[in-house]
Design a protein around this motif. Structure first.
Motif, mmCIF file in Angstrom:
data_model
loop_
_atom_site.group_PDB
_atom_site.id
_atom_site.type_symbol
_atom_site.label_atom_id
_atom_site.label_comp_id
_atom_site.label_asym_id
_atom_site.label_seq_id
_atom_site.Cartn_x
_atom_site.Cartn_y
_atom_site.Cartn_z
ATOM 1 N N GLU A 47 0.847 -1.181 0.000
ATOM 2 C CA GLU A 47 0.000 0.000 0.000
ATOM 3 C C GLU A 47 0.887 1.236 0.000
ATOM 4 O OE1 GLU A 47 -2.481 -0.187 3.400
ATOM 5 O OE2 GLU A 47 -3.643 -1.914 2.709
ATOM 6 N N ASP A 48 0.299 2.371 -0.364
ATOM 7 C CA ASP A 48 1.098 3.597 -0.354
ATOM 8 C C ASP A 48 1.496 3.959 1.078
ATOM 9 O OD1 ASP A 48 -0.758 5.570 0.931
ATOM 10 O OD2 ASP A 48 -1.998 5.214 -0.824
ATOM 11 N N VAL A 49 2.462 4.862 1.180
ATOM 12 C CA VAL A 49 2.915 5.322 2.494
ATOM 13 C C VAL A 49 2.598 6.809 2.679
ATOM 14 C CG1 VAL A 49 4.676 3.586 2.932
ATOM 15 C CG2 VAL A 49 5.260 5.576 1.527
ATOM 16 N N LEU A 50 1.531 7.270 2.035
ATOM 17 C CA LEU A 50 1.073 8.638 2.248
ATOM 18 C C LEU A 50 0.605 8.793 3.696
ATOM 19 C CD1 LEU A 50 -0.921 8.895 -1.070
ATOM 20 C CD2 LEU A 50 1.048 10.334 -0.485
ATOM 21 N N GLY A 51 1.155 9.774 4.388
ATOM 22 C CA GLY A 51 0.800 9.963 5.789
ATOM 23 C C GLY A 51 1.308 8.866 6.698
#
Length: 470
Positions: A47-51
């Protein structure tokens, strides 16, 4: 009969003209398709690591790799940051490790474990189980393998600029950060400078209206510095690579002003450069080589267009005798900011409160606000980070204090389980100019697509609501 023939000819000429005109119109309105760049599919299970947040660390235990030009000052700064422990020091040259041990001793701190003498000594540092953060300040080409290895061994990473020099390396850092859920932050100090961070705070509060255009650069004549780069690595890199190889000091503040991957994204860029004259001259001077293969132009410029129809202008020049400049400029619908060569603001009168400028007649759209008004603005909109750290930062130093603020904020976020002020996608976007500008220049300055390094998440977070958090 003759009249009829003339009429036929006139009709034929008209049809021919109309056809030509139609063809020209179609040609004129034809859109150029940017050169495509690959966005690899996100590996399964990631998954993305935004935030991204990580568990709080009571003490941030640090290992430093690379103790040449930038490393020792970083070690010294960490002796002033509470909640940290310097666990290990690494450099291929033992004498550089010894110098940094002296810094710790002088600060009254325990000596750190030492790693040196071998090309891969740094791996043993990354493999330790008593390190939380690996701080990498080596030559550029070693940044990525060290960052990958550190994350793969459970460490957060902080990598000096530019953190990555190719799209392949950028994607490797993104994928590894997403896979390991470890922070991978680029050590971009200029976003913490006092004018930049104050102006960002003003921009976020709408003082300049909608920001339409931003500029940044790295213009710094390095002639006196070339001999101090170990094994001549930096000049050699410029010799081998075309394009903007050092864009992040300009890109960082510019992209933050436009909320890149926080509501906007870069779509494509166009770049061009001059021929190399002083680059070749420097190689001749240092290595007695005419360097006919020197690739990096003495001056490189890049134009970028975003999804929200904003523009960015970036320049790079480390070769010619010019005053130092990061340009740093913004153009908004209600105001303007500029740092080099003159620092100041231009604002519509209604954007300035009476407590800052009681006499609005002093303000106009054709010149900077008076110095006293500029000072009042910068005091009123001083960022909370500067309110807390400015005095200490100026005492500790590091490019006037911005280096200290950068390191302090990194530690603060790790200790409090907060998202970092800059994430791996910032790293990717700001570093991507290295290869993307080269592609454009080598293709007669053709437009080149900027990959969406978030893989669809660029609009997921709106503004810097999570960054610079207290």
């Amino acid at each position: 009969m003759i009249k009829h023939f003339k009429a036929i000819c006139l009709v034929a000429i008209f049809i021919s003209f109309a056809a030509c005109n139609s063809s020209e119109t179609k040609q004129a309105t034809k859109k150029f398709t940017p050169i495509k760049t690959e966005v690899p599919k996100r590996p399964a299970g990631q998954e993305d690591v935004l935030g991204l947040t990580a568990p709080k660390l009571d003490t941030v235990r640090v290992g430093f790799i690379g103790l040449g030009m930038r490393g020792p000052s970083a070690v010294e700064r960490f002796t002033h940051i509470p909640g940290t422990k310097v666990v290990a020091l690494c450099d291929i040259r033992p004498e550089r490790v010894s110098k940094c041990q002296e810094i710790l001793i002088e600060a009254g701190l325990p000596q750190a474990a030492e790693y040196s003498g071998e090309e891969d000594s740094w791996k043993a540092l990354c493999e330790r189980d008593d390190i939380d953060l690996v701080y990498i300040a080596t030559d550029w080409v070693n940044h990525v393998p060290m960052g990958l290895y550190a994350m793969e061994h459970g460490k957060h990473t902080a990598i000096e600029v530019p953190a990555a020099m190719s799209l392949e390396d950028i994607w490797a850092l993104i994928n590894t950060s997403e896979k390991t859920r470890k922070h991978c932050m680029q050590l971009e100090n200029c976003v913490y400078d006092f004018f930049e961070l104050t102006t960002l705070n003003m921009a976020q509060q709408g003082i300049f209206g909608e920001i339409l255009h931003v500029e940044g650069s790295y213009i710094h004549n390095l002639e006196e510095f070339w001999p101090y780069y170990w094994n001549n690595w930096r000049l050699d890199y410029n010799r081998k690579h075309r394009g903007d190889v050092y864009a992040t000091h300009g890109m960082g503040p510019a992209c933050q002003l436009l909320n890149i991957h926080r509501g906007d994204k870069m779509n494509y860029l166009v770049a061009m450069d001059t021929k190399s004259v002083n680059g070749r001259k420097n190689v001749k001077k240092l290595q007695d080589d005419d360097a006919p293969d020197f690739k990096n132009g003495d001056h490189t410029l890049t134009l970028i267009r975003t999804e929200q129809e904003k523009t960015i202008h970036i320049q790079h020049n480390v070769m010619t005798p010019r005053p130092y400049s990061r340009m740093y400029q913004l153009t908004g619908t209600k105001g303007f900011a500029n740092k080099y060569p003159v620092e100041g603001y231009v604002l519509e009168p209604e954007q300035v409160d009476s407590d800052v400028a009681p006499n609005h007649e002093d303000l106009n759209a054709h010149g900077f606000v008076p110095e006293k008004v500029k000072e009042a603005l910068m005091n009123k909109y001083k960022h909370p980070i500067h309110k807390e750290l400015e005095e200490t930062a100026k005492k500790v130093g590091g490019h006037g204090g911005m280096d200290f603020i950068m390191d302090y904020r990194l530690v603060y976020c790790l200790r409090n389980g907060l998202p970092l002020d800059m994430d791996v996608y910032d790293l990717a976007e700001w570093c991507s100019l290295g290869e993307l500008t080269s592609i454009s220049i080598e293709n007669n300055s053709a437009p080149v697509e900027v990959p969406d390094f978030t893989r669809g998440g660029w609009n997921k977070i709106q503004g810097y609501t999570h960054a610079f958090a207290k």
